[in-house]
Design a protein around this motif. Structure first.
Motif, PDB file in Angstrom:
ATOM      1  N   UNK A 139      -9.807   1.250-117.248  1.00  0.00           N
ATOM      2  CA  UNK A 139      -9.739   2.687-116.982  1.00  0.00           C
ATOM      3  C   UNK A 139      -8.533   3.024-116.119  1.00  0.00           C
ATOM      4  N   UNK A 140      -8.263   2.190-115.121  1.00  0.00           N
ATOM      5  CA  UNK A 140      -7.149   2.445-114.202  1.00  0.00           C
ATOM      6  C   UNK A 140      -5.831   1.899-114.712  1.00  0.00           C
ATOM      7  N   UNK A 141      -5.873   1.077-115.782  1.00  0.00           N
ATOM      8  CA  UNK A 141      -4.657   0.468-116.290  1.00  0.00           C
ATOM      9  C   UNK A 141      -4.083  -0.558-115.332  1.00  0.00           C
ATOM     10  N   UNK A 142      -4.940  -1.306-114.675  1.00  0.00           N
ATOM     11  CA  UNK A 142      -4.513  -2.291-113.686  1.00  0.00           C
ATOM     12  C   UNK A 142      -5.016  -3.681-114.051  1.00  0.00           C
ATOM     13  N   UNK A 143      -4.249  -4.688-113.674  1.00  0.00           N
ATOM     14  CA  UNK A 143      -4.717  -6.074-113.709  1.00  0.00           C
ATOM     15  C   UNK A 143      -5.329  -6.359-112.351  1.00  0.00           C
ATOM     16  N   UNK A 144      -6.549  -6.847-112.320  1.00  0.00           N
ATOM     17  CA  UNK A 144      -7.284  -6.942-111.067  1.00  0.00           C
ATOM     18  C   UNK A 144      -7.688  -8.384-110.773  1.00  0.00           C
ATOM     19  N   UNK A 145      -8.236  -8.567-109.583  1.00  0.00           N
ATOM     20  CA  UNK A 145      -8.733  -9.871-109.133  1.00  0.00           C
ATOM     21  C   UNK A 145     -10.147  -9.664-108.596  1.00  0.00           C
ATOM     22  N   UNK A 146     -11.038 -10.561-108.961  1.00  0.00           N
ATOM     23  CA  UNK A 146     -12.404 -10.510-108.436  1.00  0.00           C
ATOM     24  C   UNK A 146     -12.491 -11.350-107.168  1.00  0.00           C
ATOM     25  N   UNK A 157      -6.911  -4.813-106.403  1.00  0.00           N
ATOM     26  CA  UNK A 157      -5.846  -4.362-107.281  1.00  0.00           C
ATOM     27  C   UNK A 157      -6.058  -2.993-107.876  1.00  0.00           C
ATOM     28  N   UNK A 158      -7.220  -2.382-107.679  1.00  0.00           N
ATOM     29  CA  UNK A 158      -7.446  -1.005-108.121  1.00  0.00           C
ATOM     30  C   UNK A 158      -6.762  -0.042-107.154  1.00  0.00           C
ATOM     31  N   UNK A 159      -6.492   1.197-107.588  1.00  0.00           N
ATOM     32  CA  UNK A 159      -5.891   2.183-106.673  1.00  0.00           C
ATOM     33  C   UNK A 159      -6.863   2.683-105.604  1.00  0.00           C
ATOM     34  N   UNK A 160      -8.114   2.258-105.667  1.00  0.00           N
ATOM     35  CA  UNK A 160      -9.146   2.696-104.742  1.00  0.00           C
ATOM     36  C   UNK A 160     -10.067   1.508-104.451  1.00  0.00           C
ATOM     37  N   UNK A 161     -10.822   1.540-103.353  1.00  0.00           N
ATOM     38  CA  UNK A 161     -11.764   0.446-103.091  1.00  0.00           C
ATOM     39  C   UNK A 161     -12.967   0.516-104.031  1.00  0.00           C
ATOM     40  N   UNK A 162     -13.316  -0.617-104.596  1.00  0.00           N
ATOM     41  CA  UNK A 162     -14.561  -0.729-105.344  1.00  0.00           C
ATOM     42  C   UNK A 162     -15.301  -1.972-104.865  1.00  0.00           C
TER      43      UNK A 162
END
Length: 328
Positions: A139-146, A282-287
């Protein structure tokens, strides 16, 4: 300064998420304000099952007394029976998550906290779904890390839900660079650690034992760590996974990067499962999410432990406040 406003999404309505939200509403908060995105009838049924007060408010109304819960309504397509997920509600579950994510991107929310979902039920409802982390990243178009964390250790994962036979092929220099730099930046921006130290586990037993137990460390991991050290990252390793989590070693690390899911997470969960949380870096906001499943066998019985949800909200509130402070 106003408190950060967080979106709270219970997840699977037939699981323990709704009752955990009801329990959360019994305590006043001084670190954030919460807006729950959920079905009002399901929340009321959970409150009745727990014999706890619940007063659902408009999402812009402040919570003032125990049981107050500001709500953005997401009515279910089918009446919920606790313990029995209904695929007809899959669209509502995913819709609430995406609405919260969109609100975070718009700035309506300073972050989002998510309860557990039932992946199989969402897929049975006709929505291809591998996990909430993947949904939000797309949704955010980001590559993230768990990353999973408790009061004792933070563990970031180089690979997540892969069959073990595929892990070695997935670990390359590009992936490790992304995971390590994302983790480094999150420790600085979200946790306020100016010069984080990250322990990196080897892939093989004994971190390959100089090539006798595998060459991934020599061929991929060590060269990449050396390159990142040259760029200013404080990295320790690659370390043998069987001794890296000893208490006297953990005191020197701000986080541990594990090569695969079951290399790092059993230790974290053993050390403090009840207070563990799942963060998406890596998201633009905290999740931040709970670190447990839907617990269908406990749903509606008042037996579910709210500790992980409480920790998730507190963690998300701290990160949102930290990000706002850095932006000023």
């Amino acid at each position: 300064m106003t408190l950060p406003r967080l979106a709270l999404v219970p997840g699977e309505p037939a699981g323990v998420g709704p009752e955990l939200c009801v329990r959360l509403a019994q305590r006043p908060r001084t670190d954030c304000t919460l807006v729950t995105l959920a079905d009002p009838a399901t929340l009321q049924a959970a409150a009745t099952a727990l014999a706890l007060p619940l007063n659902l408010l408009h999402e812009d109304e402040p919570a003032r007394r125990p049981g107050d819960l500001p709500l953005r309504m997401f009515p279910n397509a089918s009446t919920v029976a606790f313990g029995a997920p209904d695929p007809r509600n899959a669209g509502v579950v995913v819709g609430a998550l995406l609405d919260a994510a969109a609100g975070c991107l718009r700035g309506d929310f300073a972050g989002m906290v998510t309860g557990p979902v039932q992946k199989s039920t969402i897929n049975e409802g006709g929505i291809a779904y591998t996990g909430t982390t993947e949904l939000l990243a797309g949704h955010a178009g980001r590559q993230v890390v768990m990353m999973l964390a408790n009061d004792i250790v933070r563990v970031a994962l180089a690979t997540t839900h892969l069959p073990l036979r595929e892990v070695a092929d997935a670990i390359d220099a590009g992936l490790l660079r992304h995971v390590l730099t994302t983790t480094h930046e999150a420790l600085r921006s979200d946790f306020g650690i100016a010069a984080p130290v990250i322990a990196v586990l080897g892939l093989n037993p004994h971190a390959g034992e100089n090539g006798h137990l595998g060459h991934e460390e020599i061929d991929t991991i060590i060269p990449l760590l050396d390159a990142l050290r040259g760029e200013g990252l404080a990295l320790v390793g690659p370390l043998p996974a069987d001794t890296a989590f000893l208490p006297n070693k953990l005191t020197g690390f701000d986080a541990v990067v594990a090569m695969y899911h079951d290399q790092g997470l059993p230790v974290l969960k053993y050390s403090g499962f009840e207070r563990a949380v799942n963060l998406t870096l890596g998201l633009p906001y905290p999740r931040v999410a709970v670190d447990h499943g839907t617990a269908l066998d406990l749903a509606g019985r008042g037996l579910a432990d709210p500790s992980s949800l409480e920790a998730a909200v507190a963690t998300c509130a701290r990160i949102a406040s930290q990000r706002r402070s850095r932006a000023l």
